[in-house]
Design a protein around this motif. Sequence first.
Motif, PDB file in Angstrom:
ATOM      1  N   MET A 223       0.841  -1.180   0.000  1.00  0.00           N
ATOM      2  CA  MET A 223       0.000   0.000   0.000  1.00  0.00           C
ATOM      3  C   MET A 223       0.883   1.239   0.000  1.00  0.00           C
ATOM      4  SD  MET A 223      -3.325  -0.761   0.444  1.00  0.00           S
ATOM      5  CE  MET A 223      -3.571  -2.359  -0.268  1.00  0.00           C
ATOM      6  N   ASN A 224       0.426   2.231  -0.705  1.00  0.00           N
ATOM      7  CA  ASN A 224       1.255   3.412  -0.870  1.00  0.00           C
ATOM      8  C   ASN A 224       0.865   4.581   0.019  1.00  0.00           C
ATOM      9  OD1 ASN A 224       2.799   2.166  -2.820  1.00  0.00           O
ATOM     10  ND2 ASN A 224       1.396   2.755  -4.450  1.00  0.00           N
ATOM     11  N   SER A 225      -0.348   4.620   0.497  1.00  0.00           N
ATOM     12  CA  SER A 225      -0.742   5.782   1.283  1.00  0.00           C
ATOM     13  C   SER A 225      -1.595   5.368   2.469  1.00  0.00           C
ATOM     14  CB  SER A 225      -1.532   6.762   0.412  1.00  0.00           C
ATOM     15  OG  SER A 225      -2.824   6.233   0.159  1.00  0.00           O
ATOM     16  N   ALA A 226      -1.694   6.293   3.399  1.00  0.00           N
ATOM     17  CA  ALA A 226      -2.515   6.043   4.580  1.00  0.00           C
ATOM     18  C   ALA A 226      -3.976   5.852   4.189  1.00  0.00           C
ATOM     19  CB  ALA A 226      -2.372   7.206   5.562  1.00  0.00           C
ATOM     20  N   ASN A 227      -4.436   6.578   3.166  1.00  0.00           N
ATOM     21  CA  ASN A 227      -5.826   6.434   2.728  1.00  0.00           C
ATOM     22  C   ASN A 227      -6.104   5.024   2.214  1.00  0.00           C
ATOM     23  OD1 ASN A 227      -6.526   9.021   3.419  1.00  0.00           O
ATOM     24  ND2 ASN A 227      -6.155   9.847   1.380  1.00  0.00           N
TER      25      ASN A 227
ATOM     26  N   GLN B 184      -6.371   2.753   5.232  1.00  0.00           N
ATOM     27  CA  GLN B 184      -7.613   2.949   5.975  1.00  0.00           C
ATOM     28  C   GLN B 184      -8.794   2.315   5.257  1.00  0.00           C
ATOM     29  OE1 GLN B 184      -7.650   7.155   6.713  1.00  0.00           O
ATOM     30  NE2 GLN B 184      -6.103   6.999   8.309  1.00  0.00           N
ATOM     31  N   THR B 185      -8.703   2.146   3.965  1.00  0.00           N
ATOM     32  CA  THR B 185      -9.753   1.492   3.191  1.00  0.00           C
ATOM     33  C   THR B 185      -9.599  -0.025   3.204  1.00  0.00           C
ATOM     34  OG1 THR B 185      -9.880   3.416   1.739  1.00  0.00           O
ATOM     35  CG2 THR B 185     -10.831   1.376   0.909  1.00  0.00           C
ATOM     36  N   ALA B 186      -8.378  -0.510   2.985  1.00  0.00           N
ATOM     37  CA  ALA B 186      -8.141  -1.950   2.836  1.00  0.00           C
ATOM     38  C   ALA B 186      -8.005  -2.693   4.158  1.00  0.00           C
ATOM     39  CB  ALA B 186      -6.879  -2.174   2.008  1.00  0.00           C
ATOM     40  N   LEU B 187      -7.486  -2.038   5.182  1.00  0.00           N
ATOM     41  CA  LEU B 187      -7.202  -2.733   6.434  1.00  0.00           C
ATOM     42  C   LEU B 187      -8.433  -3.302   7.129  1.00  0.00           C
ATOM     43  CD1 LEU B 187      -4.891  -3.660   8.225  1.00  0.00           C
ATOM     44  CD2 LEU B 187      -5.146  -1.527   9.505  1.00  0.00           C
ATOM     45  N   PRO B 188      -9.534  -2.565   7.253  1.00  0.00           N
ATOM     46  CA  PRO B 188     -10.701  -3.155   7.943  1.00  0.00           C
ATOM     47  C   PRO B 188     -11.210  -4.434   7.267  1.00  0.00           C
ATOM     48  CG  PRO B 188     -10.971  -0.783   7.752  1.00  0.00           C
ATOM     49  CD  PRO B 188      -9.766  -1.157   6.928  1.00  0.00           C
ATOM     50  N   GLU B 189     -11.196  -4.456   5.948  1.00  0.00           N
ATOM     51  CA  GLU B 189     -11.626  -5.655   5.222  1.00  0.00           C
ATOM     52  C   GLU B 189     -10.662  -6.815   5.497  1.00  0.00           C
ATOM     53  OE1 GLU B 189     -11.909  -7.048   0.629  1.00  0.00           O
ATOM     54  OE2 GLU B 189     -12.685  -5.045   1.093  1.00  0.00           O
TER      55      GLU B 189
ATOM     56  N   ASP C 146       0.062 -10.914   2.536  1.00  0.00           N
ATOM     57  CA  ASP C 146       0.982 -10.521   1.452  1.00  0.00           C
ATOM     58  C   ASP C 146       0.412  -9.376   0.635  1.00  0.00           C
ATOM     59  OD1 ASP C 146       3.173 -12.171   1.860  1.00  0.00           O
ATOM     60  OD2 ASP C 146       2.389 -13.768   0.570  1.00  0.00           O
ATOM     61  N   ASP C 147      -0.884  -9.433   0.367  1.00  0.00           N
ATOM     62  CA  ASP C 147      -1.535  -8.385  -0.418  1.00  0.00           C
ATOM     63  C   ASP C 147      -1.370  -7.008   0.220  1.00  0.00           C
ATOM     64  OD1 ASP C 147      -2.352 -10.298  -2.240  1.00  0.00           O
ATOM     65  OD2 ASP C 147      -4.426 -10.373  -1.503  1.00  0.00           O
ATOM     66  N   LEU C 148      -1.276  -6.983   1.544  1.00  0.00           N
ATOM     67  CA  LEU C 148      -1.119  -5.713   2.255  1.00  0.00           C
ATOM     68  C   LEU C 148       0.314  -5.485   2.725  1.00  0.00           C
ATOM     69  CD1 LEU C 148      -4.363  -5.546   4.440  1.00  0.00           C
ATOM     70  CD2 LEU C 148      -3.892  -4.481   2.243  1.00  0.00           C
ATOM     71  N   ALA C 149       1.233  -6.328   2.253  1.00  0.00           N
ATOM     72  CA  ALA C 149       2.650  -6.223   2.610  1.00  0.00           C
ATOM     73  C   ALA C 149       2.880  -6.351   4.115  1.00  0.00           C
ATOM     74  CB  ALA C 149       3.247  -4.926   2.071  1.00  0.00           C
ATOM     75  N   LEU C 150       2.087  -7.184   4.758  1.00  0.00           N
ATOM     76  CA  LEU C 150       2.274  -7.467   6.179  1.00  0.00           C
ATOM     77  C   LEU C 150       3.136  -8.721   6.292  1.00  0.00           C
ATOM     78  CD1 LEU C 150      -1.361  -6.764   7.386  1.00  0.00           C
ATOM     79  CD2 LEU C 150       0.685  -5.409   7.902  1.00  0.00           C
TER      80      LEU C 150
ATOM     81  N   THR D 188      -1.192   3.580   9.124  1.00  0.00           N
ATOM     82  CA  THR D 188      -0.088   3.336   8.194  1.00  0.00           C
ATOM     83  C   THR D 188      -0.001   1.886   7.729  1.00  0.00           C
ATOM     84  OG1 THR D 188       1.462   2.783   9.962  1.00  0.00           O
ATOM     85  CG2 THR D 188       1.293   5.124   9.318  1.00  0.00           C
ATOM     86  N   GLY D 189      -0.637   0.988   8.460  1.00  0.00           N
ATOM     87  CA  GLY D 189      -0.550  -0.429   8.123  1.00  0.00           C
ATOM     88  C   GLY D 189       0.715  -1.082   8.628  1.00  0.00           C
ATOM     89  N   GLU D 190       1.490  -0.364   9.408  1.00  0.00           N
ATOM     90  CA  GLU D 190       2.745  -0.915   9.911  1.00  0.00           C
ATOM     91  C   GLU D 190       2.500  -1.798  11.124  1.00  0.00           C
ATOM     92  OE1 GLU D 190       5.803   1.971  10.546  1.00  0.00           O
ATOM     93  OE2 GLU D 190       5.376   2.978   8.644  1.00  0.00           O
ATOM     94  N   LEU D 191       3.337  -2.804  11.224  1.00  0.00           N
ATOM     95  CA  LEU D 191       3.318  -3.697  12.384  1.00  0.00           C
ATOM     96  C   LEU D 191       4.748  -3.797  12.876  1.00  0.00           C
ATOM     97  CD1 LEU D 191       1.989  -5.738  14.289  1.00  0.00           C
ATOM     98  CD2 LEU D 191       2.389  -7.487  12.547  1.00  0.00           C
ATOM     99  N   ARG D 192       5.008  -3.107  13.952  1.00  0.00           N
ATOM    100  CA  ARG D 192       6.348  -3.161  14.545  1.00  0.00           C
ATOM    101  C   ARG D 192       6.322  -4.205  15.644  1.00  0.00           C
ATOM    102  NH1 ARG D 192       6.032   2.647  13.795  1.00  0.00           N
ATOM    103  NH2 ARG D 192       7.537   3.204  12.187  1.00  0.00           N
ATOM    104  N   LEU D 193       7.183  -5.195  15.495  1.00  0.00           N
ATOM    105  CA  LEU D 193       7.226  -6.205  16.537  1.00  0.00           C
ATOM    106  C   LEU D 193       8.579  -6.870  16.582  1.00  0.00           C
ATOM    107  CD1 LEU D 193       6.839  -9.399  15.243  1.00  0.00           C
ATOM    108  CD2 LEU D 193       4.723  -8.312  14.602  1.00  0.00           C
TER     109      LEU D 193
END
Length: 148
Positions: free
Chosen positions: A1-5, A8-13, A57-61, A110-115
Amino acid sequence: MNSANEWQTALPEFLLEAEKLLSKSEECLSHLHLIRNDSDAIDCMNYSLTKLAEKADDLALQAISEFSRHIQYLIANAESPLQLHDQALDALHNCLTLLAWQLELIDTRTGELRLDESEQTSLIATVTLQIPQKDFANKPQQRLLHVP
């Protein structure tokens, strides 16, 4: 994903789908506690974890996708997948619990997962000890978590 927007759209799904897949995996695991030799339950867990990895993978997680794939690989490559004992099932349950917890830690902006991957690595090591593997010489091509 390239932007916060986009996040915010893809993450809830994604989170809704991930919750369903983890719930399905938990159901299969519970079923295996009752009926050890249920190949449908094993297949269901394999499918759910594979699907979760693909969606991540689709969300680069990457941390979620790699952990899901590694768990799925250990189940799929078990010497006796229809003979998983309580300790093996408990170790798998701990992995699913960690995945659920990590999903909650994804930054919704941001979709980031810091762990720290040490808990994932420790759980994978435990599952590996509890579920003897057929052949580690033919690991999947994706990078698996390093297990000492």
